[in-house]
Design a protein around this motif. Structure first.
Motif, PDB file in Angstrom:
ATOM      1  N   GLY A  68       0.757  -1.244   0.000  1.00 52.47           N
ATOM      2  CA  GLY A  68       0.000   0.000   0.000  1.00 52.47           C
ATOM      3  C   GLY A  68       0.785   1.289   0.000  1.00 52.47           C
ATOM      4  O   GLY A  68       0.191   2.356  -0.083  1.00 52.47           O
ATOM      5  N   LYS A  69       2.116   1.231   0.095  1.00 55.97           N
ATOM      6  CA  LYS A  69       2.871   2.485   0.191  1.00 55.97           C
ATOM      7  C   LYS A  69       3.325   2.955  -1.196  1.00 55.97           C
ATOM      8  O   LYS A  69       4.132   2.306  -1.863  1.00 55.97           O
ATOM      9  N   SER A  70       2.822   4.104  -1.571  1.00 49.53           N
ATOM     10  CA  SER A  70       3.089   4.621  -2.917  1.00 49.53           C
ATOM     11  C   SER A  70       4.576   4.791  -3.199  1.00 49.53           C
ATOM     12  O   SER A  70       5.019   4.646  -4.344  1.00 49.53           O
ATOM     13  N   LYS A  71       5.339   5.095  -2.163  1.00 48.73           N
ATOM     14  CA  LYS A  71       6.749   5.397  -2.395  1.00 48.73           C
ATOM     15  C   LYS A  71       7.529   4.179  -2.912  1.00 48.73           C
ATOM     16  O   LYS A  71       8.613   4.337  -3.451  1.00 48.73           O
ATOM     17  N   TYR A  72       6.983   2.993  -2.739  1.00 46.55           N
ATOM     18  CA  TYR A  72       7.666   1.798  -3.247  1.00 46.55           C
ATOM     19  C   TYR A  72       7.159   1.365  -4.617  1.00 46.55           C
ATOM     20  O   TYR A  72       7.721   0.463  -5.222  1.00 46.55           O
ATOM     21  N   HIS A  73       6.103   1.988  -5.087  1.00 49.47           N
ATOM     22  CA  HIS A  73       5.476   1.518  -6.329  1.00 49.47           C
ATOM     23  C   HIS A  73       6.351   1.736  -7.558  1.00 49.47           C
ATOM     24  O   HIS A  73       6.177   1.069  -8.575  1.00 49.47           O
TER      25      HIS A  73
ATOM     26  N   GLY B  37       2.526   5.838 -11.650  1.00 51.29           N
ATOM     27  CA  GLY B  37       2.283   5.601 -10.220  1.00 51.29           C
ATOM     28  C   GLY B  37       0.988   6.212  -9.717  1.00 51.29           C
ATOM     29  O   GLY B  37       0.810   6.381  -8.510  1.00 51.29           O
TER      30      GLY B  37
END
Lengths: 129, 159
Positions: free
Chosen positions: B65-70, B82
């Motif tokens: 769920g963490k956008s920063k890893y997408h 993203g």
């Protein structure tokens, strides 16, 4: 006795000659504004007609030290003083990092995207074993 | 009177012909992804579909769920930038090594046997990203046939 006074007077003069500029310099750097404003400084340099002007090399408005009363600290960032780097705005574990892209809405909280792939039946569900 | 009845019957037939496919164009599809014991943190996975020309159509599920890893789901990220709106409402937790993720989705029938391909991108922290870990054509005949991934996915099945 007179020679003792003479020696004492001479050493006082030497200490004064060496110490006053150092004291003036210390006051100059300790001043947050970076300028020598005390009367002592004025006395030191007033009669030095050809003395070089004081040049402010650096103030404290660019410092990156972690003093707690630094009012430039970003309000959206937590107050940890563990590191000194300037580029720690988005640490790996910082979920509320300012400027970061928002996280997607978890399944079950909103409808799936209208991308033409989903029907109108049961909402998506997932199980991890 | 007869002409009115005929008109009514005709419009009913037309309405039914148009509306029924709309009601019956989707069916529940279960997708099971089993990960290998790769010995790392939970894997981020994204399942998405491309059309016959290879263009991104949409996402089916995001595990993580963490956008920063997408951005590490690099093919998906390249196609979507993203954009969280692509995965709102279809996002769940990341999947641990050796575990299985079973997703049940109500999917459009039109996706099957029409040249669409289902892709899975995978990423694990401090390990190599694996775009296009899985690429499998969506066909009725392929349902139930396990497909192995390249790095993190031991098998993927839809039925």
């Amino acid at each position: 006795m007179k020679s003792t006074f003479a020696v004492l007077l001479a050493t006082t003069a030497v200490v004064g000659a060496l110490g006053l500029p150092a004291l003036a310099a210390m006051r100059g750097t300790g001043d947050p504004s970076g300028f020598c404003t005390a009367g002592l400084c004025a006395a030191m340099f007033a009669d030095a007609g050809n003395a070089a002007p004081l040049i402010r090399i650096s103030g404290n408005d660019d410092d990156d030290d972690d003093d707690d009363d630094n009012t430039r600290r970003r309000r959206s960032h937590d107050d940890d003083d563990d590191d000194d780097d300037d580029d720690d705005d988005c640490d790996d574990d910082d979920d509320d990092c300012a400027g970061a892209r928002a996280n997607p809405a978890p399944a079950g909280t909103v409808a799936p995207p209208a991308n033409g792939l989903f029907g109108n039946g049961a909402p998506p569900r997932a199980v991890t074993n | 009177m007869k002409s009115r009845l005929a008109t009514l019957a005709l419009t009913t037939a037309l309405t039914t012909a148009v509306a029924l496919p709309g009601l019956a164009i989707a069916r529940p599809v279960t997708m099971t992804t089993t990960l290998t014991e790769y010995g790392g943190d939970g894997a981020y996975l994204v399942l998405y579909v491309t059309d016959p020309s290879g263009r991104y159509v949409g996402s089916l599920w995001m595990a993580g769920g963490k956008s920063k890893y997408h951005e590490h789901l690099s093919d998906w990220y390249a196609a979507t930038g993203g954009d969280p709106a692509q995965i709102d409402g279809i996002t769940g937790a990341s999947v641990g090594a050796g575990r299985s993720l079973e997703i049940t989705l109500d999917l459009a029938d039109a996706l099957f046997d029409a040249g669409y391909t289902l892709h899975i991108d995978a990423a694990v922290e401090d390990m190599r990203d694996s775009p296009n870990e899985i690429a499998v054509p969506l066909t009725a005949a392929g349902a139930g046939t396990p497909v192995a991934g390249r790095r993190y996915v031991a098998s993927f099945t839809y039925r």
